[in-house]
Design an enzyme around this catalytic site. Structure first.
Site, PDB file in Angstrom:
ATOM      1  N   PHE A   1       0.956  -1.110  -0.138  1.00 26.77           N
ATOM      2  CA  PHE A   1      -0.045   0.024  -0.077  1.00 26.77           C
ATOM      3  C   PHE A   1       0.855   1.347   0.067  1.00 26.77           C
ATOM      4  O   PHE A   1       1.695   1.339   0.630  1.00 26.77           O
ATOM      5  CB  PHE A   1      -1.016  -0.079   1.225  1.00 26.77           C
TER       6      PHE A   1
ATOM      7  N   ASP B   1       1.562  -5.333   7.913  1.00 29.50           N
ATOM      8  CA  ASP B   1       0.300  -4.337   7.968  1.00 29.50           C
ATOM      9  C   ASP B   1      -0.680  -5.104   7.756  1.00 29.50           C
ATOM     10  O   ASP B   1      -1.108  -5.911   6.778  1.00 29.50           O
ATOM     11  CB  ASP B   1       0.749  -3.323   6.678  1.00 29.50           C
TER      12      ASP B   1
ATOM     13  N   TYR C   1     -11.445   0.403   9.970  1.00 33.26           N
ATOM     14  CA  TYR C   1     -12.752   1.051   9.393  1.00 33.26           C
ATOM     15  C   TYR C   1     -12.994  -0.020   8.279  1.00 33.26           C
ATOM     16  O   TYR C   1     -14.116   0.344   7.559  1.00 33.26           O
ATOM     17  CB  TYR C   1     -12.676   2.439   8.932  1.00 33.26           C
ATOM     18  N   LYS C   2     -12.243  -0.945   8.119  1.00 30.68           N
ATOM     19  CA  LYS C   2     -12.676  -1.988   7.106  1.00 30.68           C
ATOM     20  C   LYS C   2     -13.643  -2.909   7.522  1.00 30.68           C
ATOM     21  O   LYS C   2     -14.563  -2.820   7.639  1.00 30.68           O
ATOM     22  CB  LYS C   2     -11.291  -2.384   6.229  1.00 30.68           C
TER      23      LYS C   2
ATOM     24  N   ARG D   1     -12.346  -3.829  -7.863  1.00 33.09           N
ATOM     25  CA  ARG D   1     -11.960  -4.842  -6.587  1.00 33.09           C
ATOM     26  C   ARG D   1     -13.391  -4.970  -5.768  1.00 33.09           C
ATOM     27  O   ARG D   1     -14.255  -4.263  -5.735  1.00 33.09           O
ATOM     28  CB  ARG D   1     -10.952  -3.866  -5.619  1.00 33.09           C
TER      29      ARG D   1
END
Length: 415
Positions: free
Chosen positions: A128, A200, A225-226, A374
């Site tokens: 990322f 991560d 928050y995912k 995605r």
């Protein structure tokens, strides 16, 4: 497989009751929980309590009376149960980006004490971007001769490890492709080469079983928050193996990380444990909402979550390849279940426009460069029938070329 068999599978799904824990709009198929999870039903009540009662009536007394002060460590202990850590090893605080900075600086400090000749930080080119940007920024800031090296795939990791590598920073699940490192085996290879590892877990926790202590990892960070549904911009988390608690110092030495923050001493003395990774006053409202999603995730059997995740992603891949075969879709997610996380990605030459057309039809996924559609597979509120219906929308958008419209090619600020 047909829609009737999907309905039957959903009726026998032990995780099906969790769908009622989330507020999902009518006529929306939400396949973007890997980017922002939906709101837990209890979040509004919790927010109201914090704002109207604890802040509104309790005022500053609520740091003690409502136990605001312990939120980062109390939530951290709950988070530890999801990632295979122990009590006192995790805090929920700041952002993933800031926590990468803190853990990377701490890890480099430990590595330099062990072997000052090691000056390479190893990561993946497709990590990322914030992970790479922060690493570049830290290298420039400390100006001590560190170098960032990048591998091109998980298969390249073992060959890139050498006596010059100090720290390895990797995403457990790749944000774009969904490819997943073997956390235990990769950690073992990194340690055998004499380096430390930071994982991560932003695209793992809540959807993929994680056992950091079992894997003997050193540091880990991630967001809430995912798959954990903590809310937009919710605080992240940071985990440090207990063996490092007396051997590290992080550079953002704010007052909340002090051994005695309310002694108001003029010089910094770090807290003895994980709390030294705290910086400043914590965002109480957003921290409080994190607990709503965490409590839901802790009630779900992780074995059932992983099993269903793989079932749904297998089904999604099979249906897309069967029903959309005449279109230029290229699967970039590993077919091997052991090598993928919980989202599925296809490339399409007009990926951005296709995704905008899907969203207009009520199928919400997201787009990542280059050309990547995605789709997040979130087992707590998606079912087999949702997958069937999502692929049918995708087929229709592609067959009808509904995506071929100027309105769907106009790039928004957030993709």
């Amino acid at each position: 497989m047909n829609r009737e068999s999907c309905l039957a599978a959903d009726r026998n799904d032990p995780l099906a009751p969790f769908r009622d824990e989330f507020l999902l709009p009518d006529c929306v198929l939400y396949f973007d929980g890997n980017s922002l999870g939906p709101r837990p039903v209890g979040a509004l009540e919790r927010a109201t309590t914090v704002v109207a009662d604890e802040w509104g009536s309790g005022l500053i007394r609520s740091w003690n009376d409502a136990d605001w002060f312990s939120l980062p460590s109390r939530l951290g202990d709950k988070m530890s149960h999801l990632i295979g850590g122990g009590d006192g090893e995790t805090v929920v605080t700041d952002t993933t980006t800031l926590n990468i900075f803190k853990t990377l600086a701490a890890a480099l400090g430990i590595a330099e004490k062990r072997d000052p000749a090691r000056r390479v930080i190893l990561s993946e080119r497709d990590n990322f971007p914030t992970d790479l940007y922060i690493t570049e920024g830290l290298i420039e800031f400390v100006d001590r001769g560190y170098e960032l090296r990048l591998i091109d795939s998980p298969a390249d990791l073992a060959g890139a490890l050498g006596p010059e590598v100090a720290v390895v920073l990797l995403s457990h699940v790749n944000y774009r492709t969904g490819a997943m490192f073997d956390l235990a085996a990769s950690t073992r290879d990194i340690h055998d080469a004499g380096a430390l590892v930071i994982w991560d877990l932003a695209h793992s926790v809540g959807a993929v079983p994680v056992d950091l202590v079992g894997a003997d990892a050193d540091f880990a960070v991630g967001c809430t928050y995912k798959y954990l549904n903590g809310g937009p911009g919710a605080p992240a988390f940071l985990w440090v193996h207990a063996r490092h608690h007396d051997d590290f110092r992080q550079p953002l030495s704010g007052w909340w990380g002090h051994a005695r923050p309310f002694a108001m001493e003029p010089s910094y003395e770090p807290h003895a444990g994980i709390q030294r990774f705290l910086c400043g006053t914590q965002p109480v409202v957003s921290l409080s909402l994190v607990e709503c999603g965490l409590d839901i995730a802790l009630r779900a059997d992780p074995v059932d979550v992983r099993r269903k995740s793989l079932e749904l992603s297998d089904l999604f891949i099979a249906l897309v390849e069967e029903r959309c075969s005449r279109h230029p879709l290229t699967l970039i997610t590993p077919r091997d279940p052991a090598a993928r996380g919980s989202h599925v990605s296809f490339r399409h030459p007009e990926g951005y426009a296709v995704m905008q057309a899907l969203i207009a039809r009520g199928l919400i996924g997201d787009y990542r460069e280059p050309e990547v559609l995605r789709f997040g597979i979130t087992p707590l509120y998606l079912g087999h029938t949702d997958v069937w219906d999502a692929v049918e929308i995708l087929r229709d958008v592609l067959d009808s070329e509904a995506w071929d419209s100027p309105a769907f090619r106009n790039r928004a600020a957030v993709t």
